[in-house]
Design a protein around this motif. Sequence first.
Motif, PDB file in Angstrom:
ATOM      1  N   GLN A  14     -57.108 125.959  66.105  1.00 56.22           N
ATOM      2  CA  GLN A  14     -56.837 125.983  64.499  1.00 56.22           C
ATOM      3  C   GLN A  14     -55.568 126.914  64.364  1.00 56.22           C
ATOM      4  O   GLN A  14     -54.744 126.663  63.391  1.00 56.22           O
ATOM      5  CB  GLN A  14     -58.055 126.558  63.797  1.00 56.22           C
ATOM      6  CG  GLN A  14     -59.284 125.699  63.919  1.00 56.22           C
ATOM      7  CD  GLN A  14     -60.358 126.109  62.701  1.00 56.22           C
ATOM      8  OE1 GLN A  14     -60.160 126.468  61.935  1.00 56.22           O
ATOM      9  NE2 GLN A  14     -61.312 126.324  63.948  1.00 56.22           N
ATOM     10  N   GLN A  37     -63.801 123.991  53.006  1.00 59.79           N
ATOM     11  CA  GLN A  37     -65.000 123.845  53.440  1.00 59.79           C
ATOM     12  C   GLN A  37     -65.201 122.279  54.207  1.00 59.79           C
ATOM     13  O   GLN A  37     -65.678 122.169  55.292  1.00 59.79           O
ATOM     14  CB  GLN A  37     -66.035 123.521  52.316  1.00 59.79           C
ATOM     15  CG  GLN A  37     -66.403 124.722  51.612  1.00 59.79           C
ATOM     16  CD  GLN A  37     -67.513 125.689  52.627  1.00 59.79           C
ATOM     17  OE1 GLN A  37     -67.021 126.626  53.280  1.00 59.79           O
ATOM     18  NE2 GLN A  37     -68.604 124.971  52.725  1.00 59.79           N
ATOM     19  N   PRO A  62     -66.535 127.630  70.127  1.00 57.56           N
ATOM     20  CA  PRO A  62     -65.640 128.306  68.887  1.00 57.56           C
ATOM     21  C   PRO A  62     -64.442 129.308  69.274  1.00 57.56           C
ATOM     22  O   PRO A  62     -63.400 129.126  68.599  1.00 57.56           O
ATOM     23  CB  PRO A  62     -66.684 129.511  68.592  1.00 57.56           C
ATOM     24  CG  PRO A  62     -68.129 128.819  68.909  1.00 57.56           C
ATOM     25  CD  PRO A  62     -67.903 127.894  70.254  1.00 57.56           C
ATOM     26  N   TYR A  89     -63.693 120.819  61.897  1.00 57.50           N
ATOM     27  CA  TYR A  89     -63.780 121.456  63.154  1.00 57.50           C
ATOM     28  C   TYR A  89     -65.175 121.800  63.614  1.00 57.50           C
ATOM     29  O   TYR A  89     -65.332 121.502  65.004  1.00 57.50           O
ATOM     30  CB  TYR A  89     -63.008 122.773  63.054  1.00 57.50           C
ATOM     31  CG  TYR A  89     -61.569 122.683  63.044  1.00 57.50           C
ATOM     32  CD1 TYR A  89     -60.695 121.966  63.796  1.00 57.50           C
ATOM     33  CD2 TYR A  89     -60.686 123.187  61.732  1.00 57.50           C
ATOM     34  CE1 TYR A  89     -59.155 121.688  63.635  1.00 57.50           C
ATOM     35  CE2 TYR A  89     -59.490 123.033  61.470  1.00 57.50           C
ATOM     36  CZ  TYR A  89     -58.760 122.433  62.607  1.00 57.50           C
ATOM     37  OH  TYR A  89     -57.194 122.193  62.384  1.00 57.50           O
ATOM     38  N   ARG A  90     -66.019 121.758  62.927  1.00 64.05           N
ATOM     39  CA  ARG A  90     -67.350 122.201  63.268  1.00 64.05           C
ATOM     40  C   ARG A  90     -68.059 120.933  63.889  1.00 64.05           C
ATOM     41  O   ARG A  90     -68.577 120.947  65.124  1.00 64.05           O
ATOM     42  CB  ARG A  90     -68.250 122.712  62.397  1.00 64.05           C
ATOM     43  CG  ARG A  90     -69.664 123.319  62.573  1.00 64.05           C
ATOM     44  CD  ARG A  90     -70.720 123.285  61.642  1.00 64.05           C
ATOM     45  NE  ARG A  90     -70.909 121.907  61.012  1.00 64.05           N
ATOM     46  CZ  ARG A  90     -71.635 120.961  61.529  1.00 64.05           C
ATOM     47  NH1 ARG A  90     -72.149 121.388  62.821  1.00 64.05           N
ATOM     48  NH2 ARG A  90     -71.849 119.881  61.151  1.00 64.05           N
ATOM     49  N   SER A  91     -67.739 119.765  63.226  1.00 68.34           N
ATOM     50  CA  SER A  91     -68.392 118.522  63.862  1.00 68.34           C
ATOM     51  C   SER A  91     -67.806 117.991  65.047  1.00 68.34           C
ATOM     52  O   SER A  91     -68.322 117.147  65.597  1.00 68.34           O
ATOM     53  CB  SER A  91     -68.321 117.631  62.637  1.00 68.34           C
ATOM     54  OG  SER A  91     -66.861 117.327  62.098  1.00 68.34           O
ATOM     55  N   SER A  97     -61.874 126.745  69.468  1.00 71.61           N
ATOM     56  CA  SER A  97     -61.444 126.061  68.270  1.00 71.61           C
ATOM     57  C   SER A  97     -60.603 126.987  67.652  1.00 71.61           C
ATOM     58  O   SER A  97     -59.741 126.554  66.713  1.00 71.61           O
ATOM     59  CB  SER A  97     -62.864 125.935  67.577  1.00 71.61           C
ATOM     60  OG  SER A  97     -62.524 125.442  66.037  1.00 71.61           O
ATOM     61  N   SER A  98     -60.834 128.253  67.647  1.00 73.95           N
ATOM     62  CA  SER A  98     -59.990 129.146  66.818  1.00 73.95           C
ATOM     63  C   SER A  98     -58.652 129.260  67.299  1.00 73.95           C
ATOM     64  O   SER A  98     -57.594 129.321  66.599  1.00 73.95           O
ATOM     65  CB  SER A  98     -60.583 130.679  67.161  1.00 73.95           C
ATOM     66  OG  SER A  98     -61.908 130.900  66.549  1.00 73.95           O
ATOM     67  N   ALA A 148     -63.074 123.014  57.381  1.00 72.57           N
ATOM     68  CA  ALA A 148     -64.339 123.873  58.407  1.00 72.57           C
ATOM     69  C   ALA A 148     -65.199 122.895  58.841  1.00 72.57           C
ATOM     70  O   ALA A 148     -65.603 122.969  60.113  1.00 72.57           O
ATOM     71  CB  ALA A 148     -64.909 125.052  57.736  1.00 72.57           C
ATOM     72  N   GLU A 149     -65.937 122.062  58.117  1.00 67.83           N
ATOM     73  CA  GLU A 149     -66.677 120.991  58.738  1.00 67.83           C
ATOM     74  C   GLU A 149     -66.129 120.030  59.685  1.00 67.83           C
ATOM     75  O   GLU A 149     -66.895 119.629  60.711  1.00 67.83           O
ATOM     76  CB  GLU A 149     -67.272 120.181  57.343  1.00 67.83           C
ATOM     77  CG  GLU A 149     -68.322 119.063  57.826  1.00 67.83           C
ATOM     78  CD  GLU A 149     -69.591 119.606  58.722  1.00 67.83           C
ATOM     79  OE1 GLU A 149     -70.139 118.655  59.391  1.00 67.83           O
ATOM     80  OE2 GLU A 149     -69.884 120.856  58.511  1.00 67.83           O
TER      81      GLU A 149
END
Length: 244
Positions: free
Chosen positions: A105, A85, A98, A91-93, A101-102, A88-89
Amino acid sequence: MSRDVAARSEGEPAPVSVDALPTLELDDLAHEEEAALVARGRAYAREYGRIQGAQTTLLKNLAVVVVSLRIQYQDMRGAGHEYRQTVAEMYRSAGIDPDSSSAMQAAVRWHVGNLLRRTMTPRELEANDLQLTSPLERLQDNRAVNSALVKAAKVSAEVAESTPKPRRSTGEPATAEESKAVKATADHLRLATVARDILGKLDRNVIRKHMTDGQRHALDVELAAMERKLASLRKLTQKPSSRG
């Protein structure tokens, strides 16, 4: 015409600014001379190389951050809910697309895998159910396996081809039978070398830890057949052939 095209002196384009880099159209460069086009291409290529180098450094640094988070969460596999979690946060922030980002990562995970195997002992890796080899080592192993298989296919194909007839010590051409015998002996030695190379690529760790019982049994059947074939061939190589 874009400012990037206009802002140049003596045929050299203005330094590339990634933050305000325009997307060129053919019309933008319609009036540029060869020297200016080459200079422009050189500037773009140089900047691309610089960015790529910076990207690699950033990915490696991200990997260090991720491993540091795993240490704090005492979750070296990175499988725990809290750790996942948090990452994930993170990267999201960052607000990255997307799709990008994939890909990023995935690249970070590559560096994480290599970093873990540089910093953890084999015992620590096994205790955390992590493979002993790094992603880089596995890639190199895969390339070695592919190379061995390609070589085997190449040698097998060449064995089926004809070769120039050898000549006797007297300088006379060898007979067809003699030529075939010379080629056959050379081919046998080459095939034996290739077979040994392929067997050498079988990884004990893969067999022991990653194969299912059924897969190990199937491999054992093949190895047993090879063993019988080798035993029968070695009976011929370990004693002189009978002469008529």
